[in-house]
Enzyme design. Structure first.
Site, PDB file in Angstrom:
ATOM      1  N   CYS A   1      44.389  49.048  61.985  1.00 22.22           N
ATOM      2  CA  CYS A   1      45.328  49.377  60.983  1.00 22.22           C
ATOM      3  C   CYS A   1      46.301  50.540  61.396  1.00 22.22           C
ATOM      4  CB  CYS A   1      44.684  49.957  59.865  1.00 22.22           C
ATOM      5  SG  CYS A   1      43.204  51.025  59.981  1.00 22.22           S
ATOM      6  N   SER A   2      46.414  51.638  60.780  1.00 21.93           N
ATOM      7  CA  SER A   2      47.237  52.541  61.371  1.00 21.93           C
ATOM      8  C   SER A   2      46.231  53.639  62.063  1.00 21.93           C
ATOM      9  CB  SER A   2      47.957  53.633  60.249  1.00 21.93           C
ATOM     10  OG  SER A   2      48.674  54.844  60.843  1.00 21.93           O
ATOM     11  N   ASP A   3      45.156  53.877  61.639  1.00 21.65           N
ATOM     12  CA  ASP A   3      44.201  55.011  62.142  1.00 21.65           C
ATOM     13  C   ASP A   3      43.136  54.136  62.949  1.00 21.65           C
ATOM     14  OD1 ASP A   3      42.685  54.295  59.906  1.00 21.65           O
ATOM     15  OD2 ASP A   3      42.705  56.201  58.873  1.00 21.65           O
TER      16      ASP A   3
END
Length: 366
Positions: free
Chosen positions: A296-298
């Site tokens: 995902c993003s993190d």
């Protein structure tokens, strides 16, 4: 090299209707084996989150959810135990809160993230609080890395086989880590990438675009060629790539599944798009022995929720008789900190497992 006209950008048959089940977890195999379809149906309706919305008019009126679940060796009594826990969670509102509090107090051991915090690696982390443990981080071959580094913000996630990771959980690549990302894909023989975020959400970059919009792009020694892009439905699309190591001239194919319908500031209103998405991923992946890259993003929140759901359902599909979703979350948190960041995400994972179990039980011969 592919041209724009050669790309296959097409809608699939089927939109996705909405509906949401309630929270569930399960332990043990002793369940009520004699439960019939009427109970399954009543549980299903009991957990409905209001009326079913018709799919978008731009898609076929045949919902993709009508596809039957994959063949499963799920123990029927375990499945019914999961549904019994669904009912229990509805009656006992404090149970989920206490379970989440216990998970939040759990501390993994070992828990060093020293390598991720080294001065040379700080700018390779998208978020300072989402770092890989030293003991489970993915290591690149430093001798072929353009920066002569072995660090990437990514973690191996194992299920039952300590020799073969089931997943690699990682962050969305940064502009200066895209070549590292493709090196990781290459060195681990990965053939499937699961992307759980849009490139930009609410004006904030979540992931660098690590593939060419058309044709091919070279990232250090890895040439990535976009072969096709299929818009399966409004919730996700699928891209196919040829990946070439220009040093060795070896080529491989891989598939990226890109989920579009998970909002950055919460959870989806329905589990069904994600479950349909997961079925597509597993149909492509079936029979392979390389880890699935999930980001995902993190590399913790949405990625962790997907991994938890997929791991639990895969265990059930193999006929495992004891399912403990909270313990499974502790198991994957031992390998990357912060996986499944919020109580809402945990409840969503429980809900998704329960809804898929319900679908599998309905599909079984009665």
């Amino acid at each position: 090299m592919a041209s724009k006209s050669s790309l296959c950008r097409q809608d699939c048959v089927g939109g996705v209707s909405s509906g949401m089940a309630g929270p569930a977890t399960g332990t043990g195999a002793g369940g009520r084996r004699g439960t019939d379809t009427s109970r399954v149906s009543s549980v299903s309706s009991q957990f409905s989150d209001g009326p079913q919305h018709s799919p978008s008019s731009t898609h076929s009126s045949t919902p993709s959810w009508s596809e039957e679940p994959a063949q499963s060796n799920m123990d029927i009594s375990t499945g019914h135990m999961i549904l019994a826990y669904m009912e229990d969670h509805l009656r006992n509102k404090d149970r989920l809160q206490k379970e989440w509090e216990a998970l939040c107090s759990y501390l993994a051991e070992p828990c060093s993230v020293a390598v991720a915090q080294e001065a040379a690696n700080i700018d390779r982390n998208r978020h300072a609080e989402a770092l890989p443990y030293d003991h489970s981080r993915v290591k690149l071959k430093h001798e072929v890395n353009p920066n002569k580094q072995d660090y990437i913000n990514a973690s191996f996630i194992f299920d039952h086989d300590p020799r073969q990771p089931a997943y690699i959980a990682t962050q969305g690549p940064l502009p200066h880590t895209v070549a590292d990302f493709w090196q990781m894909v290459w060195e681990n023989g990965c053939t499937v990438i699961v992307m759980m975020t849009a490139l930009v959400e609410d004006g904030e970059k979540q992931s660098e675009r690590y593939w060419p919009d058309e044709g091919s792009s070279l990232y250090h020694i890895y040439e990535v060629n976009l072969v096709s892009e299929h818009i399966w439905c409004k919730d996700f699309l699928v891209r196919s790539f040829y990946l070439k190591n220009v040093q060795t001239q070896e080529t491989r194919t891989l598939t990226q599944f890109h989920l579009l319908s998970w909002p950055g500031d919460g959870i989806p209103t329905s589990t069904r798009p994600l479950l349909d998405f997961r079925r597509k991923v597993n149909k492509c992946y079936r029979g392979r022995s390389c880890p699935i890259i999930v980001h995902c993003s993190d590399g913790t929140s949405r990625a962790g929720t997907y991994i938890l759901i997929d791991m639990v359902l895969n265990r059930m599909a193999k006929g495992v008789k004891e399912i403990d979703i909270a313990a499974t979350l502790e198991h994957i948190r031992d390998q990357r900190p912060g996986l499944v960041r919020t109580k809402d995400q945990f409840e969503f994972a429980l809900t998704a497992v329960a809804e898929e179990v319900n679908a599998i039980l309905k599909a079984l011969p009665q």
